[in-house]
Design a protein around this motif. Structure first.
Motif, PDB file in Angstrom:
ATOM      1  N   LYS A   5      -3.548  -2.679  19.109  1.00 32.53           N
ATOM      2  CA  LYS A   5      -3.952  -1.450  18.434  1.00 32.53           C
ATOM      3  C   LYS A   5      -2.830  -0.397  18.481  1.00 32.53           C
ATOM      4  O   LYS A   5      -2.683   0.398  17.571  1.00 32.53           O
ATOM      5  N   ASP A   6      -2.014  -0.420  19.557  1.00 31.32           N
ATOM      6  CA  ASP A   6      -0.894   0.510  19.665  1.00 31.32           C
ATOM      7  C   ASP A   6       0.178   0.230  18.618  1.00 31.32           C
ATOM      8  O   ASP A   6       0.914   1.114  18.228  1.00 31.32           O
ATOM      9  N   LYS A   7       0.295  -1.010  18.177  1.00 30.18           N
ATOM     10  CA  LYS A   7       1.344  -1.419  17.250  1.00 30.18           C
ATOM     11  C   LYS A   7       0.903  -1.364  15.797  1.00 30.18           C
ATOM     12  O   LYS A   7       1.706  -1.512  14.901  1.00 30.18           O
ATOM     13  N   LEU A   8      -0.363  -1.145  15.557  1.00 31.15           N
ATOM     14  CA  LEU A   8      -0.917  -1.169  14.212  1.00 31.15           C
ATOM     15  C   LEU A   8      -0.619   0.138  13.492  1.00 31.15           C
ATOM     16  O   LEU A   8      -0.909   1.220  13.980  1.00 31.15           O
ATOM     17  N   ILE A   9      -0.012   0.035  12.309  1.00 33.96           N
ATOM     18  CA  ILE A   9       0.294   1.203  11.490  1.00 33.96           C
ATOM     19  C   ILE A   9      -0.522   1.098  10.216  1.00 33.96           C
ATOM     20  O   ILE A   9      -0.431   0.116   9.487  1.00 33.96           O
ATOM     21  N   HIS A  10      -1.341   2.091   9.949  1.00 36.89           N
ATOM     22  CA  HIS A  10      -2.158   2.107   8.737  1.00 36.89           C
ATOM     23  C   HIS A  10      -1.376   2.795   7.633  1.00 36.89           C
ATOM     24  O   HIS A  10      -1.186   4.011   7.664  1.00 36.89           O
ATOM     25  N   LEU A  11      -0.909   2.011   6.666  1.00 33.75           N
ATOM     26  CA  LEU A  11      -0.107   2.567   5.580  1.00 33.75           C
ATOM     27  C   LEU A  11      -0.882   3.589   4.778  1.00 33.75           C
ATOM     28  O   LEU A  11      -0.327   4.589   4.335  1.00 33.75           O
ATOM     29  N   HIS A  12      -2.205   3.374   4.635  1.00 33.73           N
ATOM     30  CA  HIS A  12      -2.995   4.323   3.846  1.00 33.73           C
ATOM     31  C   HIS A  12      -3.098   5.685   4.523  1.00 33.73           C
ATOM     32  O   HIS A  12      -3.421   6.669   3.877  1.00 33.73           O
ATOM     33  N   GLU A  13      -2.770   5.755   5.802  1.00 37.77           N
ATOM     34  CA  GLU A  13      -2.764   7.051   6.490  1.00 37.77           C
ATOM     35  C   GLU A  13      -1.393   7.710   6.412  1.00 37.77           C
ATOM     36  O   GLU A  13      -1.298   8.928   6.371  1.00 37.77           O
ATOM     37  N   ARG A  14      -0.338   6.912   6.361  1.00 32.02           N
ATOM     38  CA  ARG A  14       1.014   7.464   6.318  1.00 32.02           C
ATOM     39  C   ARG A  14       1.490   7.762   4.905  1.00 32.02           C
ATOM     40  O   ARG A  14       2.167   8.753   4.663  1.00 32.02           O
ATOM     41  N   ALA A  15       1.205   6.857   3.987  1.00 28.40           N
ATOM     42  CA  ALA A  15       1.633   7.012   2.591  1.00 28.40           C
ATOM     43  C   ALA A  15       0.471   6.612   1.695  1.00 28.40           C
ATOM     44  O   ALA A  15       0.457   5.519   1.140  1.00 28.40           O
ATOM     45  N   PRO A  16      -0.528   7.493   1.564  1.00 28.12           N
ATOM     46  CA  PRO A  16      -1.768   7.114   0.895  1.00 28.12           C
ATOM     47  C   PRO A  16      -1.605   6.655  -0.558  1.00 28.12           C
ATOM     48  O   PRO A  16      -2.210   5.666  -0.953  1.00 28.12           O
ATOM     49  N   GLN A  17      -0.803   7.328  -1.351  1.00 31.13           N
ATOM     50  CA  GLN A  17      -0.668   6.929  -2.755  1.00 31.13           C
ATOM     51  C   GLN A  17       0.047   5.593  -2.870  1.00 31.13           C
ATOM     52  O   GLN A  17      -0.316   4.746  -3.674  1.00 31.13           O
ATOM     53  N   ARG A  18       1.062   5.389  -2.065  1.00 27.52           N
ATOM     54  CA  ARG A  18       1.799   4.115  -2.068  1.00 27.52           C
ATOM     55  C   ARG A  18       0.888   2.965  -1.655  1.00 27.52           C
ATOM     56  O   ARG A  18       0.913   1.883  -2.257  1.00 27.52           O
ATOM     57  N   ALA A  19       0.065   3.188  -0.641  1.00 29.08           N
ATOM     58  CA  ALA A  19      -0.867   2.158  -0.182  1.00 29.08           C
ATOM     59  C   ALA A  19      -1.899   1.853  -1.257  1.00 29.08           C
ATOM     60  O   ALA A  19      -2.231   0.690  -1.504  1.00 29.08           O
ATOM     61  N   LEU A  20      -2.407   2.880  -1.904  1.00 33.07           N
ATOM     62  CA  LEU A  20      -3.399   2.690  -2.961  1.00 33.07           C
ATOM     63  C   LEU A  20      -2.801   1.934  -4.145  1.00 33.07           C
ATOM     64  O   LEU A  20      -3.420   1.013  -4.685  1.00 33.07           O
ATOM     65  N   ASP A  21      -1.586   2.282  -4.541  1.00 32.68           N
ATOM     66  CA  ASP A  21      -0.920   1.575  -5.635  1.00 32.68           C
ATOM     67  C   ASP A  21      -0.725   0.099  -5.281  1.00 32.68           C
ATOM     68  O   ASP A  21      -0.942  -0.784  -6.105  1.00 32.68           O
ATOM     69  N   GLY A  22      -0.324  -0.170  -4.045  1.00 31.78           N
ATOM     70  CA  GLY A  22      -0.135  -1.551  -3.602  1.00 31.78           C
ATOM     71  C   GLY A  22      -1.440  -2.323  -3.571  1.00 31.78           C
ATOM     72  O   GLY A  22      -1.489  -3.491  -3.983  1.00 31.78           O
ATOM     73  N   LEU A  23      -2.502  -1.695  -3.101  1.00 34.06           N
ATOM     74  CA  LEU A  23      -3.817  -2.339  -3.066  1.00 34.06           C
ATOM     75  C   LEU A  23      -4.277  -2.684  -4.474  1.00 34.06           C
ATOM     76  O   LEU A  23      -4.742  -3.799  -4.738  1.00 34.06           O
ATOM     77  N   ASN A  24      -4.124  -1.760  -5.394  1.00 34.97           N
ATOM     78  CA  ASN A  24      -4.509  -2.010  -6.784  1.00 34.97           C
ATOM     79  C   ASN A  24      -3.672  -3.138  -7.387  1.00 34.97           C
ATOM     80  O   ASN A  24      -4.194  -3.982  -8.116  1.00 34.97           O
ATOM     81  N   ARG A  25      -2.386  -3.175  -7.094  1.00 32.85           N
ATOM     82  CA  ARG A  25      -1.511  -4.207  -7.635  1.00 32.85           C
ATOM     83  C   ARG A  25      -1.888  -5.582  -7.083  1.00 32.85           C
ATOM     84  O   ARG A  25      -2.010  -6.548  -7.828  1.00 32.85           O
ATOM     85  N   VAL A  26      -2.121  -5.660  -5.786  1.00 37.82           N
ATOM     86  CA  VAL A  26      -2.434  -6.940  -5.145  1.00 37.82           C
ATOM     87  C   VAL A  26      -3.799  -7.467  -5.560  1.00 37.82           C
ATOM     88  O   VAL A  26      -3.966  -8.661  -5.790  1.00 37.82           O
ATOM     89  N   THR A  27      -4.786  -6.592  -5.674  1.00 38.60           N
ATOM     90  CA  THR A  27      -6.151  -7.025  -5.983  1.00 38.60           C
ATOM     91  C   THR A  27      -6.419  -7.118  -7.474  1.00 38.60           C
ATOM     92  O   THR A  27      -7.361  -7.800  -7.878  1.00 38.60           O
ATOM     93  N   GLY A  28      -5.609  -6.441  -8.288  1.00 37.43           N
ATOM     94  CA  GLY A  28      -5.875  -6.406  -9.720  1.00 37.43           C
ATOM     95  C   GLY A  28      -7.024  -5.475 -10.067  1.00 37.43           C
ATOM     96  O   GLY A  28      -7.510  -5.468 -11.196  1.00 37.43           O
TER      97      GLY A  28
END
Length: 61
Positions: A5-28
């Motif tokens: 848990k100490d090593k886990l980085i949540h991208l949606h918390e650090r770069a929310p728009q980038r994470a959302l764009d990536g999620l949309n791209r990967v899932t379609g």
């Protein structure tokens, strides 16, 4: 030594728009915001705590 848990980085918390764009791209799909989990947090923690042995992992194809 720290736990996983100490090593886990949540991208949606650090770069929310980038994470959302990536999620949309990967899932379609076209999420307008980062989806919330429907599972209670205690269930999510149990799943994260379980480890799958290396020899039991499925291989692609």
């Amino acid at each position: 030594m720290g736990n996983a848990k100490d090593k886990l980085i949540h991208l949606h918390e650090r770069a929310p728009q980038r994470a959302l764009d990536g999620l949309n791209r990967v899932t379609g799909l076209k999420f307008h915001h980062w989806p919330e989990s429907l599972a209670p947090e205690s269930v999510q923690e149990e799943v994260v705590a379980q480890e799958v042995p290396h020899n039991c992992r499925a291989l692609p194809g």
